[in-house]
Design an enzyme around this catalytic site. Structure first.
Site, mmCIF file in Angstrom:
data_model
loop_
_atom_site.group_PDB
_atom_site.id
_atom_site.type_symbol
_atom_site.label_atom_id
_atom_site.label_comp_id
_atom_site.label_asym_id
_atom_site.label_seq_id
_atom_site.Cartn_x
_atom_site.Cartn_y
_atom_site.Cartn_z
ATOM 1 N N GLU A 142 0.796 -1.540 0.173
ATOM 2 C CA GLU A 142 0.000 0.090 -0.003
ATOM 3 C C GLU A 142 0.754 1.245 0.485
ATOM 4 O O GLU A 142 1.890 1.032 0.722
ATOM 5 C CB GLU A 142 -0.876 0.164 1.861
ATOM 6 N N CYS A 155 3.087 8.520 1.414
ATOM 7 C CA CYS A 155 3.534 7.291 2.155
ATOM 8 C C CYS A 155 4.059 6.413 1.693
ATOM 9 O O CYS A 155 3.486 5.063 0.661
ATOM 10 C CB CYS A 155 2.556 7.487 3.932
ATOM 11 N N CYS A 162 6.480 -7.438 7.481
ATOM 12 C CA CYS A 162 7.050 -6.789 8.960
ATOM 13 C C CYS A 162 7.499 -8.102 9.235
ATOM 14 O O CYS A 162 6.733 -8.193 9.439
ATOM 15 C CB CYS A 162 6.733 -5.822 9.087
ATOM 16 N N CYS A 166 6.019 -4.677 16.374
ATOM 17 C CA CYS A 166 5.858 -4.415 16.456
ATOM 18 C C CYS A 166 3.869 -4.674 17.531
ATOM 19 O O CYS A 166 3.780 -5.025 16.674
ATOM 20 C CB CYS A 166 5.508 -2.600 16.691
ATOM 21 N N CYS A 169 0.831 -2.635 15.594
ATOM 22 C CA CYS A 169 0.927 -2.731 14.550
ATOM 23 C C CYS A 169 0.400 -3.856 13.584
ATOM 24 O O CYS A 169 0.999 -4.871 14.057
ATOM 25 C CB CYS A 169 2.580 -2.443 13.912
ATOM 26 N N CYS A 387 -2.123 0.462 8.383
ATOM 27 C CA CYS A 387 -1.900 0.186 7.301
ATOM 28 C C CYS A 387 -1.627 -1.152 6.957
ATOM 29 O O CYS A 387 -1.750 -2.597 8.528
ATOM 30 C CB CYS A 387 -0.211 0.559 7.717
HETATM 31 N N1 SAH Z 1 9.099 1.126 10.192
HETATM 32 C C1 SAH Z 1 9.027 2.262 10.276
HETATM 33 C C2 SAH Z 1 7.883 2.424 9.624
HETATM 34 C C3 SAH Z 1 6.030 1.675 9.492
HETATM 35 S S1 SAH Z 1 5.554 2.535 11.030
HETATM 36 C C4 SAH Z 1 9.105 2.391 12.042
HETATM 37 O O1 SAH Z 1 8.826 1.756 12.930
HETATM 38 O O2 SAH Z 1 8.848 3.344 12.191
HETATM 39 C C5 SAH Z 1 5.645 3.971 11.196
HETATM 40 C C6 SAH Z 1 4.507 4.515 12.037
HETATM 41 O O3 SAH Z 1 3.648 4.128 12.244
HETATM 42 C C7 SAH Z 1 5.928 4.482 13.544
HETATM 43 O O4 SAH Z 1 5.802 5.093 14.197
HETATM 44 C C8 SAH Z 1 4.522 3.422 14.458
HETATM 45 O O5 SAH Z 1 5.118 3.808 15.714
HETATM 46 C C9 SAH Z 1 3.227 3.894 14.021
HETATM 47 N N2 SAH Z 1 2.185 2.857 13.972
HETATM 48 C C10 SAH Z 1 2.035 1.644 13.568
HETATM 49 N N3 SAH Z 1 1.260 1.244 14.625
HETATM 50 C C11 SAH Z 1 0.656 1.951 14.608
HETATM 51 C C12 SAH Z 1 -1.082 2.560 15.213
HETATM 52 N N4 SAH Z 1 -1.736 1.794 15.486
HETATM 53 N N5 SAH Z 1 -1.121 3.375 15.802
HETATM 54 C C13 SAH Z 1 -0.548 4.566 15.806
HETATM 55 N N6 SAH Z 1 0.392 5.004 15.829
HETATM 56 C C14 SAH Z 1 1.079 3.562 14.833
#
Ligand code: SAH
Length: 399
Positions: A142, A155, A162, A166, A169, A387
């Site tokens: 995406e 973006c 991934c 996390c 996420c 995402c």
């Molecule tokens: N892997 C990279 C880029 C992808 S995530 C990274 O970790 O930076 C992009 C951003 O989205 C990160 O700051 C992550 O902390 C945030 N993010 C991911 N899932 C989220 C969620 N459910 N709510 C709010 N922010 C989220």
């Protein structure tokens, strides 16, 4: 919902949409538009690659030049071909009218101009658009386009799935599938740019690598893509307008700085203690906060540039004023700003979004200590959730 909290700060306000904007229950859900963008599916460009054809966009300028010269073509053709592909958005060698027909035919026999296909576009009532790309092995990624008064930010994704796991996420839940090739990263920009040009809209001004995947875990392809995106011969977007976001891969932060690509760095910090960060971001067990921030301190910054720290606020996990104070102490001496992202829930997520008052209180501590600390409200809440959601739905919707 948090409209009052949303601060307009003239820097990327996009990642939240890519990573976690919540659409499932968003207020504008009924107005969401999901459609297969038939126009965006540029059939002539997507001709099946012959077995021997080299996908030309996988080559750097110098690599292509070497191949052309070996084929007996003039080196200056490289610049012409790059301009046709990246500036004119050509999808076939036939269009390259400043190249003799015989040479065009030779080029078409050796190379192919392939690109991912736009499978779906979702439009939000606030103008945000989410693109679902089909890759040539059937996987999908995406990109999210966020229009704003003074910018048009895209973006983009760096991996299918991934590995970082996390806990907050959604992308993490599908696990890791594969790295994107450099051309699959830069093609997200080229293809969206093509759509915008066709409809007479403003072109992309900013790029953030905050979509699916951990960009620094795909370092070689990422940096090749960054060169295509930022070079004048390629897509020509100034590195000042490109941001790589990482969960905190310390060695690669050092390598990125050393390459001198001059792109911006964003770091997803998301906690003020190792104990909490260990729990929500497994990468912290390898690279704890101290080491991560040391790498940030070493990262070369040009004048007037700052590192961005992203901080996802999770209810009663990392959202207390004490957390905010610890954050202030941790960041001391780093030229930075903090983007506060209230957690965007997704079905089955174990965390909750803090109340508005809690978010404001957290923010106030940072403001009191003279940090720039916007709350990043999600845009396009009505079109998809975190995402990966468009991708999940499309798996169901597409034949
Ligand atoms: N892997 C990279 C880029 C992808 S995530 C990274 O970790 O930076 C992009 C951003 O989205 C990160 O700051 C992550 O902390 C945030 N993010 C991911 N899932 C989220 C969620 N459910 N709510 C709010 N922010 C989220």
């Amino acid at each position: 919902m948090l409209g009052g909290l949303y601060q307009k700060i003239n820097f990327m306000k996009v990642f939240i949409v890519c990573s976690a904007s919540s659409f499932t229950s968003g207020p504008g859900r009924a107005r969401a538009l999901l459609f297969a963008d038939k126009n965006a599916n540029l059939a002539p460009a997507r001709k099946a690659m012959t077995t021997k054809a080299i996908p030309i966009k996988t080559l750097s300028f110098d690599e292509l030049k070497e191949k052309l010269v070996a084929m007996g073509l003039k080196a200056y053709r490289t610049g012409q071909i790059f301009a046709w592909i990246y500036h004119q958005h050509a999808v076939s060698f036939n269009e390259m009218t400043n190249i003799a027909r015989a040479e065009r035919e030779l080029l078409a026999a050796v190379f192919a101009i392939t690109a991912p296909t736009v499978l779906l576009v979702e439009r939000s009532s606030d103008g945000t658009r989410k693109f679902l790309f089909g890759l040539d092995d059937g996987h999908t990624v995406e990109s999210v386009l966020i229009p704003d008064e003074d910018r048009q930010t895209l973006c983009i994704s760096s991996q299918v799935g991934c590995r970082q796991a996390c806990r907050f996420c959604l992308t993490a839940q599908s696990g890791f599938i594969r790295n994107l090739k450099a051309s699959e990263i830069s093609d997200q920009v080229l293809e969206v740019s093509r759509v915008l040009r066709r409809e007479g809209s403003r072109d992309i001004t900013n790029i953030v690598l905050m979509g699916m995947g951990e960009p620094l875990a795909n370092f070689i392809e990422l940096t090749r893509a960054l060169r295509t995106i930022t070079s004048d011969k390629g897509l020509g977007i100034s590195p000042r307008r490109v941001t790589v976001s990482t969960s905190g891969l310390v060695p690669e932060i050092g390598k990125l700085g050393a390459l001198g690509l001059r792109v911006n760095l964003a770091v997803s910090l998301n906690a003020s203690t190792d104990e909490v960060r260990d729990r929500i971001m497994p990468v912290n067990k390898r690279y704890p906060i101290r080491e991560l921030l040391a790498a940030c301190r070493r990262f070369p910054l040009e004048p007037r540039r700052r590192i961005t720290f992203e901080y996802v606020l999770l209810k009663r996990v990392n959202d207390s004023p004490e957390d905010a104070l610890r954050l202030v102490k941790l960041l001391r001496g780093i030229n930075c700003k903090v983007n506060l992202i209230p957690f965007n829930p997704f079905p089955g997520s174990e965390f909750q979004r803090p109340d508005d008052g809690v978010v404001r209180r957290f923010q106030q501590v940072l403001l009191d200590h003279h940090y720039t600390a916007p709350v990043r409200e999600s845009r396009g809440r009505d079109i998809s959730a975190a995402c990966g959601q468009l991708r999940e739905r499309a798996t169901i919707a597409l034949p």
